[in-house]
Design a protein around this motif. Structure first.
Motif, PDB file in Angstrom:
ATOM      1  N   GLY A 133       0.819  -1.197   0.000  1.00 46.20           N
ATOM      2  CA  GLY A 133       0.000   0.000   0.000  1.00 46.20           C
ATOM      3  C   GLY A 133       0.858   1.255   0.000  1.00 46.20           C
ATOM      4  O   GLY A 133       2.039   1.214   0.350  1.00 46.20           O
ATOM      5  N   VAL A 134       0.252   2.376  -0.385  1.00 46.87           N
ATOM      6  CA  VAL A 134       0.981   3.637  -0.449  1.00 46.87           C
ATOM      7  C   VAL A 134       0.255   4.748   0.315  1.00 46.87           C
ATOM      8  O   VAL A 134       0.409   5.925   0.023  1.00 46.87           O
ATOM      9  N   GLY A 135      -0.529   4.369   1.315  1.00 49.15           N
ATOM     10  CA  GLY A 135      -1.198   5.367   2.146  1.00 49.15           C
ATOM     11  C   GLY A 135      -0.190   6.129   2.989  1.00 49.15           C
ATOM     12  O   GLY A 135       0.775   5.554   3.494  1.00 49.15           O
ATOM     13  N   LYS A 136      -0.410   7.425   3.149  1.00 47.12           N
ATOM     14  CA  LYS A 136       0.550   8.243   3.900  1.00 47.12           C
ATOM     15  C   LYS A 136       0.601   7.853   5.370  1.00 47.12           C
ATOM     16  O   LYS A 136       1.665   7.556   5.918  1.00 47.12           O
ATOM     17  N   ALA A 137      -0.543   7.887   6.038  1.00 48.11           N
ATOM     18  CA  ALA A 137      -0.549   7.638   7.477  1.00 48.11           C
ATOM     19  C   ALA A 137      -0.147   6.210   7.806  1.00 48.11           C
ATOM     20  O   ALA A 137       0.599   5.968   8.758  1.00 48.11           O
ATOM     21  N   ALA A 138      -0.625   5.249   7.020  1.00 43.71           N
ATOM     22  CA  ALA A 138      -0.421   3.838   7.348  1.00 43.71           C
ATOM     23  C   ALA A 138       0.921   3.303   6.890  1.00 43.71           C
ATOM     24  O   ALA A 138       1.419   2.320   7.432  1.00 43.71           O
ATOM     25  N   VAL A 139       1.544   3.938   5.881  1.00 45.99           N
ATOM     26  CA  VAL A 139       2.775   3.377   5.307  1.00 45.99           C
ATOM     27  C   VAL A 139       3.878   4.435   5.181  1.00 45.99           C
ATOM     28  O   VAL A 139       4.902   4.380   5.854  1.00 45.99           O
ATOM     29  N   LEU A 140       3.686   5.403   4.298  1.00 42.60           N
ATOM     30  CA  LEU A 140       4.776   6.307   3.933  1.00 42.60           C
ATOM     31  C   LEU A 140       5.265   7.162   5.092  1.00 42.60           C
ATOM     32  O   LEU A 140       6.474   7.386   5.241  1.00 42.60           O
ATOM     33  N   ASN A 141       4.361   7.646   5.940  1.00 42.82           N
ATOM     34  CA  ASN A 141       4.776   8.491   7.059  1.00 42.82           C
ATOM     35  C   ASN A 141       5.494   7.720   8.162  1.00 42.82           C
ATOM     36  O   ASN A 141       6.029   8.316   9.096  1.00 42.82           O
ATOM     37  N   LYS A 142       5.505   6.401   8.061  1.00 51.49           N
ATOM     38  CA  LYS A 142       6.251   5.570   9.010  1.00 51.49           C
ATOM     39  C   LYS A 142       7.704   5.385   8.582  1.00 51.49           C
ATOM     40  O   LYS A 142       8.460   4.698   9.264  1.00 51.49           O
ATOM     41  N   GLY A 143       8.074   5.972   7.444  1.00 52.92           N
ATOM     42  CA  GLY A 143       9.420   5.780   6.931  1.00 52.92           C
ATOM     43  C   GLY A 143       9.546   4.556   6.066  1.00 52.92           C
ATOM     44  O   GLY A 143      10.647   4.183   5.651  1.00 52.92           O
ATOM     45  N   TYR A 144       8.409   3.904   5.756  1.00 56.49           N
ATOM     46  CA  TYR A 144       8.414   2.724   4.911  1.00 56.49           C
ATOM     47  C   TYR A 144       8.399   3.135   3.441  1.00 56.49           C
ATOM     48  O   TYR A 144       8.014   4.253   3.077  1.00 56.49           O
ATOM     49  N   VAL A 145       8.785   2.201   2.595  1.00 57.15           N
ATOM     50  CA  VAL A 145       8.560   2.304   1.155  1.00 57.15           C
ATOM     51  C   VAL A 145       7.251   1.571   0.859  1.00 57.15           C
ATOM     52  O   VAL A 145       7.030   0.471   1.370  1.00 57.15           O
ATOM     53  N   GLY A 146       6.390   2.191   0.067  1.00 58.21           N
ATOM     54  CA  GLY A 146       5.090   1.589  -0.222  1.00 58.21           C
ATOM     55  C   GLY A 146       5.059   0.879  -1.560  1.00 58.21           C
ATOM     56  O   GLY A 146       5.626   1.354  -2.545  1.00 58.21           O
ATOM     57  N   HIS A 147       4.402  -0.274  -1.580  1.00 61.00           N
ATOM     58  CA  HIS A 147       4.224  -1.044  -2.819  1.00 61.00           C
ATOM     59  C   HIS A 147       2.820  -0.806  -3.362  1.00 61.00           C
ATOM     60  O   HIS A 147       1.832  -0.988  -2.643  1.00 61.00           O
TER      61      HIS A 147
END
Length: 261
Positions: A133-147
């Motif tokens: 996923g590429v959601g900001k709050a759930a993925v990207l804002n955690k410092g993760y790379v989103g698929h």
């Protein structure tokens, strides 16, 4: 002779002119607002990065410990006629190669927003978890790379499309513009390590240029940037220029090798 007693007359307290009071109040408000803005900038540019980077590193450690603790899976019998990726003849067409990992069917998709892979880019010193996923709050804002959920999974034919922040919240793609053709990009999963090689960079395109994520990627905004043949591609996307979201920076790679765990 009478002695006179001196009379002391206290002067009246002069009031500050109204214009001066207004200016003084405005100056105080400006200083207060400046301090608040400075704190917000420090929070965005330093604290969110520190929090996200620490959490991302912890997530990478958890994934790797989980993978290391897994018992080795027994060898699965090959499907009838399968030859571990050997060439097959298709009706009405040339021989095609089927990857070994697809002979038993596609694995189930990872849970939404869950980290399930690790992205490593030696050129820029990046190690980051990859989540579905590429959601900001759930993925990207955690410092993760989103698929991107509807793109190919690591190692599969098609296009593995990933996105990440360039600034704040861990900024894993801060130095993505430094990648050059020939650089390696590693994608680790529980099953294997997939090594991709950078082929091309699109320095700037419109956010709506969604064809850069196509199975055979190309830019509808910049037609000179395109691939024409099916394959196993990797697409990395982030915002550009830095500290803005005006355009998108795109890096494309192709699968070079697969190493099973």
């Amino acid at each position: 002779m009478r002695e006179r007693i001196p009379v002391v007359v206290q002067g009246r307290r002069t009031r500050r002119p109204r214009a001066a009071r207004v200016l003084w109040t405005g100056a105080e408000l400006a200083v207060t607002l400046g301090a608040v803005l400075l704190l917000l900038v420090v929070h965005q540019l330093w604290w969110t990065n520190r929090q996200a980077q620490d959490a991302a590193h912890d997530q990478v450690d958890r994934l790797e410990r989980t993978w290391d603790a897994r018992p080795p899976s027994p060898a699965e019998p090959a499907a009838p006629g399968a030859d571990d990726g050997a060439a097959r003849t298709t009706r009405g067409g040339p021989p095609s190669r089927t990857p070994a990992r697809r002979t038993t069917g596609r694995p189930p998709a990872p849970p939404r927003n869950a980290a399930y892979a690790v992205l490593r880019i030696p050129r820029i010193g990046l190690t980051a978890p990859v989540a579905q996923g590429v959601g900001k709050a759930a993925v990207l804002n955690k410092g993760y790379v989103g698929h991107y959920p509807y793109s190919a999974e690591p190692g599969e034919a098609g296009n593995v499309a990933l996105a990440g922040h360039r600034n704040t919240h861990g900024e894993p793609f801060r130095r993505l513009d430094r990648l050059r053709p020939g650089d390696t990009v590693l994608l680790d999963t529980a099953e294997a390590r997939y090594t991709y090689v950078v082929r091309r960079t699109l320095p700037r395109t419109a956010p709506a240029d969604g064809t850069v994520l196509a199975a055979v990627p190309y830019s509808s905004v910049h037609p000179a940037y395109r691939f024409t043949a099916p394959g196993s591609y990797l697409t990395l996307t982030t915002c550009t220029p830095e500290y803005t979201s005006t355009y998108r920076l795109v890096v494309w790679g192709v699968l070079r090798s697969t190493q099973s765990r």
